[in-house]
Design a protein around this motif. Sequence first.
Motif, PDB file in Angstrom:
ATOM      1  N   ALA A 170       2.849   0.071   1.225  1.00 38.74           N
ATOM      2  CA  ALA A 170       1.575   0.659   1.639  1.00 38.74           C
ATOM      3  C   ALA A 170       0.987  -0.139   2.788  1.00 38.74           C
ATOM      4  CB  ALA A 170       0.590   0.680   0.472  1.00 38.74           C
ATOM      5  N   LEU A 171       0.299   0.563   3.682  1.00 38.68           N
ATOM      6  CA  LEU A 171      -0.413  -0.069   4.776  1.00 38.68           C
ATOM      7  C   LEU A 171      -1.885   0.310   4.661  1.00 38.68           C
ATOM      8  CD1 LEU A 171       0.824  -0.398   8.400  1.00 38.68           C
ATOM      9  CD2 LEU A 171      -1.573   0.033   7.911  1.00 38.68           C
ATOM     10  N   ALA A 211       2.809  -2.640  12.701  1.00 42.05           N
ATOM     11  CA  ALA A 211       2.988  -2.950  11.281  1.00 42.05           C
ATOM     12  C   ALA A 211       3.779  -1.863  10.567  1.00 42.05           C
ATOM     13  CB  ALA A 211       1.616  -3.130  10.613  1.00 42.05           C
ATOM     14  N   THR A 212       3.539  -0.619  10.932  1.00 44.20           N
ATOM     15  CA  THR A 212       4.266   0.487  10.304  1.00 44.20           C
ATOM     16  C   THR A 212       5.751   0.418  10.638  1.00 44.20           C
ATOM     17  OG1 THR A 212       2.275   1.856  10.491  1.00 44.20           O
ATOM     18  CG2 THR A 212       4.341   2.981   9.998  1.00 44.20           C
ATOM     19  N   PHE A 214       7.429  -2.191  11.401  1.00 41.43           N
ATOM     20  CA  PHE A 214       7.978  -3.330  10.659  1.00 41.43           C
ATOM     21  C   PHE A 214       8.304  -2.944   9.221  1.00 41.43           C
ATOM     22  CE2 PHE A 214       6.956  -6.924   7.797  1.00 41.43           C
ATOM     23  CZ  PHE A 214       7.957  -7.806   8.163  1.00 41.43           C
ATOM     24  N   LEU A 215       7.374  -2.251   8.555  1.00 36.69           N
ATOM     25  CA  LEU A 215       7.604  -1.862   7.167  1.00 36.69           C
ATOM     26  C   LEU A 215       8.719  -0.825   7.044  1.00 36.69           C
ATOM     27  CD1 LEU A 215       3.910  -1.660   5.899  1.00 36.69           C
ATOM     28  CD2 LEU A 215       5.587  -3.447   5.405  1.00 36.69           C
ATOM     29  N   LEU A 216       8.887   0.006   8.052  1.00 37.00           N
ATOM     30  CA  LEU A 216       9.980   0.980   8.020  1.00 37.00           C
ATOM     31  C   LEU A 216      11.340   0.308   8.106  1.00 37.00           C
ATOM     32  CD1 LEU A 216       8.673   3.860  10.348  1.00 37.00           C
ATOM     33  CD2 LEU A 216       9.222   4.061   7.907  1.00 37.00           C
ATOM     34  N   ARG A 217      11.420  -0.790   8.826  1.00 38.73           N
ATOM     35  CA  ARG A 217      12.719  -1.371   9.156  1.00 38.73           C
ATOM     36  C   ARG A 217      13.108  -2.609   8.359  1.00 38.73           C
ATOM     37  NH1 ARG A 217      14.964   0.479  13.947  1.00 38.73           N
ATOM     38  NH2 ARG A 217      13.671   1.929  15.128  1.00 38.73           N
ATOM     39  N   ASN A 218      12.134  -3.382   7.895  1.00 38.03           N
ATOM     40  CA  ASN A 218      12.474  -4.669   7.288  1.00 38.03           C
ATOM     41  C   ASN A 218      13.013  -4.485   5.872  1.00 38.03           C
ATOM     42  OD1 ASN A 218      11.966  -7.297   5.776  1.00 38.03           O
ATOM     43  ND2 ASN A 218      11.553  -7.892   7.888  1.00 38.03           N
TER      44      ASN A 218
END
Length: 235
Positions: A170-171, A211-212, A214-218
């Motif tokens: 979640a962001l 940030a989005t 980053f969260l999609l890929r990490n």
Amino acid sequence: MSPRTIVVVGGTSGIGLELARDIVAHGDSVIITGRDAARTAEIAASIGERATGVALDISEPAGIAASLAGIGRIDGLVLAAIERDANTIRDYDIDRATRLTVLKLVGYPAVVHALLDRMENSADTGIVLFGGRAKDMPYPGSTTVSTINGGVEGLTVTLALELAPIRVNALHPGIIGDSPFWAGKPAAVLDGYRSRTPSGELATMADIVDATQFLLRNRGITGTSTYVDRGSRLT
């Protein structure tokens, strides 16, 4: 990494649109959704040839699966659709509260359910749910918003467990100073919010987009809530 296809629910305006543009700028493809078919198609065309549009209203979850039936394999999903609301307990509007609650707490998981068979069962697949800082920084009239954004956090952890190895995060944005909603506010209002951050600056749409992505890929992050607010919770 080979080009990816990301669905951005709520990608026709604001942060969702900025994210869609960034996805294409990085060489990937994006599918954006919006309630109006013609407007969504027009906005997708403005983004570029790697963008397509799909008409979808997640506040009406019974029609979600049919609306998304034409989408093929995807590599990530961002649920960024939101609606603004000011609904106090003293003047409680049940219809507005119901619509907003259904939009996120039924619509978000219904979209995941509908698209799950088109996602690779892998840690390379990321899902990002948008909540908001109102969940723990309430304001007068945020009764519904604070409640559902708290629900987004609960939804995130249960989906992360149930869908593993697919990652779900979640962001939670704070005040986004250059967003269409906030940019037009009086300077005194924005200055008041700036004074509550350690740096004296507000978060930007670019911060949220970064940030989005980053969260999609990490691959190492799942079941987390990420706050993008320039540290306003510290003051």
